[in-house]
Structure formats: C-alpha cells, structure tokens
Design a protein around this motif. Structure first.
Motif, PDB file in Angstrom:
ATOM      1  N   ARG A  86       0.831  -1.087  -0.004  1.00  0.00           N
ATOM      2  CA  ARG A  86      -0.023   0.163  -0.055  1.00  0.00           C
ATOM      3  C   ARG A  86       0.840   1.419  -0.103  1.00  0.00           C
ATOM      4  NH1 ARG A  86      -5.286   1.033   1.621  1.00  0.00           N
ATOM      5  NH2 ARG A  86      -5.483  -1.443   1.393  1.00  0.00           N
ATOM      6  N   GLU A  87       1.877   1.130   0.734  1.00  0.00           N
ATOM      7  CA  GLU A  87       2.723   2.255   0.572  1.00  0.00           C
ATOM      8  C   GLU A  87       3.371   2.616  -0.774  1.00  0.00           C
ATOM      9  OE1 GLU A  87       6.712   4.014   3.191  1.00  0.00           O
ATOM     10  OE2 GLU A  87       5.769   2.521   4.031  1.00  0.00           O
ATOM     11  N   TRP A  88       3.602   1.537  -1.422  1.00  0.00           N
ATOM     12  CA  TRP A  88       4.199   1.870  -2.911  1.00  0.00           C
ATOM     13  C   TRP A  88       2.826   2.319  -3.512  1.00  0.00           C
ATOM     14  CZ3 TRP A  88       8.765   2.326  -4.280  1.00  0.00           C
ATOM     15  CH2 TRP A  88       9.975   1.621  -3.724  1.00  0.00           C
ATOM     16  N   ALA A  89       1.571   1.693  -3.529  1.00  0.00           N
ATOM     17  CA  ALA A  89       0.501   2.145  -4.283  1.00  0.00           C
ATOM     18  C   ALA A  89       0.361   3.656  -4.169  1.00  0.00           C
ATOM     19  CB  ALA A  89      -0.462   1.330  -3.879  1.00  0.00           C
ATOM     20  N   ALA A  90       0.364   4.219  -2.688  1.00  0.00           N
ATOM     21  CA  ALA A  90       0.106   5.487  -2.526  1.00  0.00           C
ATOM     22  C   ALA A  90       0.973   6.364  -3.480  1.00  0.00           C
ATOM     23  CB  ALA A  90       0.533   5.899  -1.277  1.00  0.00           C
ATOM     24  N   ARG A  91       2.090   5.822  -4.260  1.00  0.00           N
ATOM     25  CA  ARG A  91       2.763   6.794  -5.010  1.00  0.00           C
ATOM     26  C   ARG A  91       2.449   6.391  -6.575  1.00  0.00           C
ATOM     27  NH1 ARG A  91       8.706   7.286  -2.347  1.00  0.00           N
ATOM     28  NH2 ARG A  91       7.971   7.205  -0.273  1.00  0.00           N
ATOM     29  N   ASN A  92       1.601   5.357  -6.870  1.00  0.00           N
ATOM     30  CA  ASN A  92       1.082   5.150  -8.172  1.00  0.00           C
ATOM     31  C   ASN A  92      -0.367   5.461  -8.595  1.00  0.00           C
ATOM     32  OD1 ASN A  92       0.649   3.631 -10.403  1.00  0.00           O
ATOM     33  ND2 ASN A  92       0.575   1.701  -9.664  1.00  0.00           N
ATOM     34  N   PRO A  93      -0.321   6.537  -9.130  1.00  0.00           N
ATOM     35  CA  PRO A  93      -1.548   7.078 -10.077  1.00  0.00           C
ATOM     36  C   PRO A  93      -2.649   6.339 -10.377  1.00  0.00           C
ATOM     37  CG  PRO A  93       0.101   7.983 -11.157  1.00  0.00           C
ATOM     38  CD  PRO A  93       0.701   7.254 -10.228  1.00  0.00           C
ATOM     39  N   LYS A  94      -2.064   4.956 -10.897  1.00  0.00           N
ATOM     40  CA  LYS A  94      -2.982   4.121 -11.594  1.00  0.00           C
ATOM     41  C   LYS A  94      -3.528   2.970 -10.584  1.00  0.00           C
ATOM     42  CE  LYS A  94      -1.449   4.383 -16.167  1.00  0.00           C
ATOM     43  NZ  LYS A  94      -2.806   4.953 -16.858  1.00  0.00           N
ATOM     44  N   PHE A  96      -5.456   1.283  -7.458  1.00  0.00           N
ATOM     45  CA  PHE A  96      -6.984   1.615  -6.896  1.00  0.00           C
ATOM     46  C   PHE A  96      -7.029   1.725  -5.649  1.00  0.00           C
ATOM     47  CE2 PHE A  96      -7.501  -0.241 -11.220  1.00  0.00           C
ATOM     48  CZ  PHE A  96      -8.753   0.289 -11.400  1.00  0.00           C
ATOM     49  N   LEU A  97      -6.131   1.167  -4.763  1.00  0.00           N
ATOM     50  CA  LEU A  97      -6.134   1.440  -3.147  1.00  0.00           C
ATOM     51  C   LEU A  97      -4.875   2.184  -2.999  1.00  0.00           C
ATOM     52  CD1 LEU A  97      -7.142  -2.045  -2.202  1.00  0.00           C
ATOM     53  CD2 LEU A  97      -8.636  -0.084  -2.342  1.00  0.00           C
ATOM     54  N   ARG A  98      -4.986   3.534  -2.550  1.00  0.00           N
ATOM     55  CA  ARG A  98      -3.751   4.338  -2.548  1.00  0.00           C
ATOM     56  C   ARG A  98      -3.761   5.129  -0.971  1.00  0.00           C
ATOM     57  NH1 ARG A  98      -3.211   8.692  -6.808  1.00  0.00           N
ATOM     58  NH2 ARG A  98      -1.107   8.788  -6.011  1.00  0.00           N
ATOM     59  N   ALA A 122      -5.962 -10.036  -3.604  1.00  0.00           N
ATOM     60  CA  ALA A 122      -5.584  -9.312  -4.616  1.00  0.00           C
ATOM     61  C   ALA A 122      -7.012  -8.242  -5.006  1.00  0.00           C
ATOM     62  CB  ALA A 122      -5.286 -10.240  -5.973  1.00  0.00           C
ATOM     63  N   TYR A 123      -6.905  -7.250  -5.905  1.00  0.00           N
ATOM     64  CA  TYR A 123      -7.861  -6.334  -6.237  1.00  0.00           C
ATOM     65  C   TYR A 123      -8.180  -6.616  -7.513  1.00  0.00           C
ATOM     66  CZ  TYR A 123     -10.667  -2.030  -6.221  1.00  0.00           C
ATOM     67  OH  TYR A 123     -11.505  -1.253  -6.125  1.00  0.00           O
ATOM     68  N   PRO A 124      -9.134  -7.689  -7.882  1.00  0.00           N
ATOM     69  CA  PRO A 124      -9.472  -7.896  -9.433  1.00  0.00           C
ATOM     70  C   PRO A 124      -9.948  -6.484 -10.009  1.00  0.00           C
ATOM     71  CG  PRO A 124     -10.483  -9.300  -7.859  1.00  0.00           C
ATOM     72  CD  PRO A 124      -9.791  -8.229  -6.803  1.00  0.00           C
ATOM     73  N   VAL A 125      -9.581  -6.649 -11.339  1.00  0.00           N
ATOM     74  CA  VAL A 125     -10.099  -5.367 -12.380  1.00  0.00           C
ATOM     75  C   VAL A 125     -10.437  -5.928 -13.656  1.00  0.00           C
ATOM     76  CG1 VAL A 125      -8.568  -3.539 -10.916  1.00  0.00           C
ATOM     77  CG2 VAL A 125      -7.693  -4.538 -12.823  1.00  0.00           C
ATOM     78  N   ASN A 126     -11.041  -5.078 -14.511  1.00  0.00           N
ATOM     79  CA  ASN A 126     -11.310  -5.220 -15.953  1.00  0.00           C
ATOM     80  C   ASN A 126     -10.032  -4.656 -16.767  1.00  0.00           C
ATOM     81  OD1 ASN A 126     -13.236  -7.213 -15.345  1.00  0.00           O
ATOM     82  ND2 ASN A 126     -14.753  -5.508 -15.679  1.00  0.00           N
ATOM     83  N   GLY A 127      -9.086  -5.258 -17.356  1.00  0.00           N
ATOM     84  CA  GLY A 127      -8.256  -4.587 -18.106  1.00  0.00           C
ATOM     85  C   GLY A 127      -7.214  -5.366 -19.016  1.00  0.00           C
ATOM     86  N   HIS A 242      -0.172  -6.921  -6.631  1.00  0.00           N
ATOM     87  CA  HIS A 242      -1.820  -7.471  -6.613  1.00  0.00           C
ATOM     88  C   HIS A 242      -2.621  -6.824  -5.714  1.00  0.00           C
ATOM     89  CE1 HIS A 242       0.172 -10.499  -9.245  1.00  0.00           C
ATOM     90  NE2 HIS A 242      -0.575 -10.064 -10.153  1.00  0.00           N
ATOM     91  N   LEU A 243      -2.311  -6.527  -4.172  1.00  0.00           N
ATOM     92  CA  LEU A 243      -3.155  -6.362  -3.406  1.00  0.00           C
ATOM     93  C   LEU A 243      -3.820  -4.831  -3.533  1.00  0.00           C
ATOM     94  CD1 LEU A 243      -1.110  -7.913  -0.300  1.00  0.00           C
ATOM     95  CD2 LEU A 243      -2.668  -8.938  -1.758  1.00  0.00           C
ATOM     96  N   SER A 244      -2.858  -3.855  -3.771  1.00  0.00           N
ATOM     97  CA  SER A 244      -3.371  -2.596  -3.853  1.00  0.00           C
ATOM     98  C   SER A 244      -3.441  -2.039  -4.988  1.00  0.00           C
ATOM     99  CB  SER A 244      -2.503  -1.792  -2.671  1.00  0.00           C
ATOM    100  OG  SER A 244      -2.579  -2.015  -1.610  1.00  0.00           O
ATOM    101  N   SER A 245      -2.514  -2.525  -6.141  1.00  0.00           N
ATOM    102  CA  SER A 245      -2.600  -1.638  -7.249  1.00  0.00           C
ATOM    103  C   SER A 245      -3.783  -2.361  -8.045  1.00  0.00           C
ATOM    104  CB  SER A 245      -1.242  -2.193  -8.063  1.00  0.00           C
ATOM    105  OG  SER A 245      -1.254  -1.198  -9.430  1.00  0.00           O
ATOM    106  N   TYR A 246      -3.705  -3.585  -8.956  1.00  0.00           N
ATOM    107  CA  TYR A 246      -4.580  -4.168  -9.436  1.00  0.00           C
ATOM    108  C   TYR A 246      -4.023  -5.353 -10.000  1.00  0.00           C
ATOM    109  CZ  TYR A 246      -1.301  -2.622 -13.213  1.00  0.00           C
ATOM    110  OH  TYR A 246      -0.116  -2.468 -13.892  1.00  0.00           O
ATOM    111  N   TYR A 247      -5.205  -6.423 -10.145  1.00  0.00           N
ATOM    112  CA  TYR A 247      -4.868  -7.637 -10.459  1.00  0.00           C
ATOM    113  C   TYR A 247      -5.115  -8.221 -11.932  1.00  0.00           C
ATOM    114  CZ  TYR A 247      -4.767 -13.010  -9.885  1.00  0.00           C
ATOM    115  OH  TYR A 247      -4.390 -14.242 -10.078  1.00  0.00           O
ATOM    116  N   LEU A 248      -4.081  -8.093 -12.693  1.00  0.00           N
ATOM    117  CA  LEU A 248      -4.040  -8.560 -13.892  1.00  0.00           C
ATOM    118  C   LEU A 248      -3.085  -9.667 -14.093  1.00  0.00           C
ATOM    119  CD1 LEU A 248      -4.375  -5.483 -16.251  1.00  0.00           C
ATOM    120  CD2 LEU A 248      -6.142  -6.960 -15.606  1.00  0.00           C
ATOM    121  N   GLN A 249      -3.299 -10.661 -12.956  1.00  0.00           N
ATOM    122  CA  GLN A 249      -2.383 -11.832 -12.827  1.00  0.00           C
ATOM    123  C   GLN A 249      -0.832 -11.614 -13.283  1.00  0.00           C
ATOM    124  OE1 GLN A 249      -4.462 -15.286 -14.151  1.00  0.00           O
ATOM    125  NE2 GLN A 249      -6.466 -14.318 -14.000  1.00  0.00           N
TER     126      GLN A 249
END
Length: 299
Positions: A86-94, A96-98, A122-127, A242-249
């Motif tokens: 999550r700490e890394w995700a906070a720096r990633n504008p793409k 989903f959990l920041r 993981a945080y599943p998304v369509n993409g 996968h936990l905080s950004s997005y899950y595209l496997q």
C-alpha cells in the motif's frame, strides 16, 4: 509467455511477438463469484468442493495457517506485507487502493477465509496489458527505451500433498530460482528490486524465502524491517502489487518492471534498476516462472 516468445525469436522462427493478457472478471456477479472455483488440491475429484474448499482463497489460507504453525508468525506478518504494498501504491496514480493501510483498518476488515482478511487478497479489475518481444537489434531506435531480458527460470514442483513434504510452504519458487540464478551465474543479492506475483499477502513472504532473499521463516521479519518498502534495501512490488494496485495476474509484475526499467516510475521510481526480478505462478504456487530484466544490454 515471454520466455517462449524469446525462444521463438532466438530460434529464428519469429521476429516480433506480441504477448497479450486481457481479463474481465468483474461483472454483474462480482469478482468473488468469478474466482469461486475449486482448485482440486487433493487430486480427489469433487472432494475439495464438497468440503467447502472453494476458490484460491481457501487454498492460500491453508498455506498461511501452515506457515503460522511452522514459524510462529501471526496476522501481523500479513499486515506488514499488505501495508508495504500500500505504501508503494500511494505513489502510483494508477493504483486502485492508495490510502495508507493502518493496523486498525486492516484488523477491522472482514475475514475472507481465516486467517486471510479482505486486504490480504488481490484487487481484481477488468483490463489488459501487452508487451512486444523482439531481438535486441530490432529494439534499437524505438520511441521508448527497451527492456532487456537476461534470463529465465521455471520451476514446477508438482503435487506434493502425498509425498511427506510441505506443499503449502515449499513451492516451485525454489526450483525456478535455482534455474534462473544458475543461468545468470549469480546469487539473489544481484537483484535491485522485485516484482512478485502476490495474489495474497502470504505469497510475498513465501517468495522472499523461496527466491533466497532470506531463510525459511524469516520473510515476515524481513518485510517488517522495512526492507521492501520505499527507501528499503530491496524495493518490492513497487506499483502496489496485486493487493493495492490491480490484479491482471502475471502481467501486473511485468508491467511494473517495464515502468521501473524505463525510469517512468515518478514518485515510486527506485534509485537502482541494473537488474530486476519478475515472477509469476499458477495453482497454489507449485508452478513458477521468473525472469531477470535490465535497462542494459550487458550487465
């Protein structure tokens, strides 16, 4: 997929290979329904489903419980792994959990399958994500800098359930790591950063141990020390994983590695990217693949 593309190019049967992943699991029924299928861990047809072992979460919950039992860890270990992502995700504008993941929020989140909570999954998304694999010579003078592939390793442990082994803890990572590092003629400390396939928080802990960054039972302490977080000795899952950004496997870690190697990470860019480790796995971690990537043709 990328390894086979590289082999085809090296063999001269292709010049460029487009590797594509796309997925749309989040629909009317939701991602939970999409992933609630039996993994058939026992090999006994229908046994898992009849006894309520549905979906990957239950399988990884068993692995987590076994890890806790063997090494005396608890849910605080999982929290540290999720909070690092999550700490890394906070720096990633793409991502989903920041929002920073504090302990109170983590421990208040609902069980999915005990001991795995909502934020352990993981945080599943369509993409979709795609990469073009080409020869190093063909990659010259392109609009964006190339990412060079320096080695691959696969490891498939098979079903260890009835072999008096630890199928929850000893995964294909050990075999993949051996094959990759043998090809590089190196040890794990050659890597500057890691992008692990981590559909569950326990997967990061087991990957650190399986790929040799720490001894068995020490992965949780390694993460808690801050080593995997921004500014740490081994930046890990730098986009949020996968936990905080997005899950595209398997393409989630590939995509983030490309960003880091090209220096496009912005606030999350790591300082050193001479060689990065990217991993993927299937099943409950018994099927592993890994590759080493770099911004340099020679390392």
């Amino acid at each position: 997929m990328i390894q086979y593309a590289a082999l085809a190019i090296e063999a001269g049967i292709a010049a460029n290979v487009l590797c594509v992943f796309s997925d749309a699991p989040v629909g009317v029924a939701g991602a939970g329904a999409a992933y609630s299928i039996s993994m058939n861990l026992t090999g006994l047809e229908g046994w898992d489903e009849r006894h309520g072992l549905i979906g990957a979460t239950g399988a990884f919950a068993l692995a987590t419980q076994r890890y806790f039992h063997l090494y005396g860890a608890d849910s605080n270990a999982l929290y540290e792994a999720a909070a690092s992502d999550r700490e890394w995700a906070a720096r990633n504008p793409k991502a989903f959990l920041r929002k920073p993941l504090v302990k109170e929020e983590y421990f208040a989140s609902r069980w999915i399958v005990e001991p795995l909570r909502l934020f352990d999954c993981a945080y599943p998304v369509n993409g979709a994500v795609s990469v073009i694999v080409s020869s190093a010579d063909n990659a010259k003078d392109r609009p964006k800098p190339p990412v060079f592939l320096h080695g691959f390793g696969q490891g498939h442990s098979g079903a260890r359930n009835f072999a008096s082994e630890e199928p929850e803890i000893h995964t294909g990572a050990e075999i993949a790591a051996h094959n990759l590092l043998a090809g590089l003629g190196a040890t794990p400390d050659v890597f500057d950063f890691c992008e692990f396939y981590n559909a569950f928080s326990i997967a990061t802990i087991l990957a650190l141990e399986g790929y040799g960054f720490c001894a068995a039972g020490e992965g949780a302490e390694f993460i808690a020390s801050g080593a995997t977080r921004p500014g740490g000795a081994l930046p890990t899952n730098t986009g949020g994983g996968h936990l905080s950004s997005y899950y595209l496997q398997g393409m989630t870690p590939v995509h983030e590695a490309v960003i880091q190697i090209r220096g496009y990470g912005g606030e999350r860019q790591v300082s050193k990217t001479t060689l990065g480790l990217v991993t993927g796995f299937g099943g409950r971690m018994e099927y592993h693949a890994a590759m080493a990537v770099s911004p340099h043709r020679e390392i």
